[in-house]
Design a protein around this motif. Sequence first.
Motif, short mmCIF file in Angstrom:
data_model
loop_
_atom_site.label_atom_id
_atom_site.label_comp_id
_atom_site.label_asym_id
_atom_site.label_seq_id
_atom_site.Cartn_x
_atom_site.Cartn_y
_atom_site.Cartn_z
N PRO A 177 0.77 -1.38 -0.11
CA PRO A 177 -0.15 -0.09 0.03
C PRO A 177 0.90 1.17 0.11
CG PRO A 177 -0.69 -1.54 1.58
CD PRO A 177 0.53 -2.17 1.03
N LYS A 178 0.33 2.23 -0.67
CA LYS A 178 0.96 3.50 -0.81
C LYS A 178 2.26 3.30 -1.46
CE LYS A 178 -1.38 5.64 2.80
NZ LYS A 178 -1.34 6.37 4.11
N SER A 179 2.83 2.50 -2.20
CA SER A 179 4.05 2.27 -2.62
C SER A 179 4.09 2.86 -4.03
CB SER A 179 5.09 1.03 -2.35
OG SER A 179 4.23 0.10 -3.54
N GLU A 180 5.23 3.40 -4.55
CA GLU A 180 5.26 3.90 -6.16
C GLU A 180 6.63 3.73 -6.29
OE1 GLU A 180 2.66 4.73 -7.76
OE2 GLU A 180 1.22 5.16 -6.25
N GLN A 181 7.21 3.71 -7.67
CA GLN A 181 8.47 3.80 -8.07
C GLN A 181 8.64 5.47 -7.97
OE1 GLN A 181 8.80 2.58 -11.96
NE2 GLN A 181 9.85 0.42 -11.26
N VAL A 182 9.89 5.86 -7.59
CA VAL A 182 10.37 6.95 -7.46
C VAL A 182 11.68 7.48 -8.37
CG1 VAL A 182 9.40 7.26 -5.28
CG2 VAL A 182 11.79 7.00 -5.20
N ARG A 183 11.98 8.49 -8.92
CA ARG A 183 13.17 8.71 -9.44
C ARG A 183 14.12 9.75 -8.84
NH1 ARG A 183 15.77 6.46 -13.02
NH2 ARG A 183 15.90 8.07 -14.64
#
Length: 194
Positions: A177-183
Amino acid sequence: MQEHEERKQRRLDARSLRGLAHPLRMQLLDALRHHGPATASQLAERLGESSGATSYHLRQLAEHGFVEDAPERGKGRERWWQAVDQSIRYDSTDFEDASPEVRGLTEVFMQEGAARHGRELAAWLATRDRWSQTWSSASDMSDATVRLTPDLAAELIGKMHALIDDYRGRVPDKDTPKSEQVRIHTHLFPIETD
């Protein structure tokens, strides 16, 4: 937490630079790394190119070992491609005595990398209102100026990369939950002070 897969990194040399130093090839490789396996037609649509151009440049990337077939995805004559490595390491000391041709390719590679960073940041700024306040607060666009020697600059870069590597795998998978790829973009370079 499941064990994270080791992210393979490829160190560029003169031969591999010849296969990569083209804006469309770099965009194709980035698309495969960030979005997973795809066909030449899918990549053409994503990047606004012809499928003939993407197909040609994918074959060039494959010849230099940057991409490979993703056979578990293919059906019939449909050819799927996937990235071989998840990151590239460019070390300028590897190109100190390079030929003028290779120095030119180095310039293409570096300029396209800088342009990509600019495009990614502009895309974030244009879409940041679509993200939650939590993600907006967790983003960063900052800069700093410090006085360093080349040795201290290299030490700082090493520590930044080690810190980033420490965060790999802390989130077990995309279903968290709430995880996203980040740059994360890092730039460290000397500036004129006059």
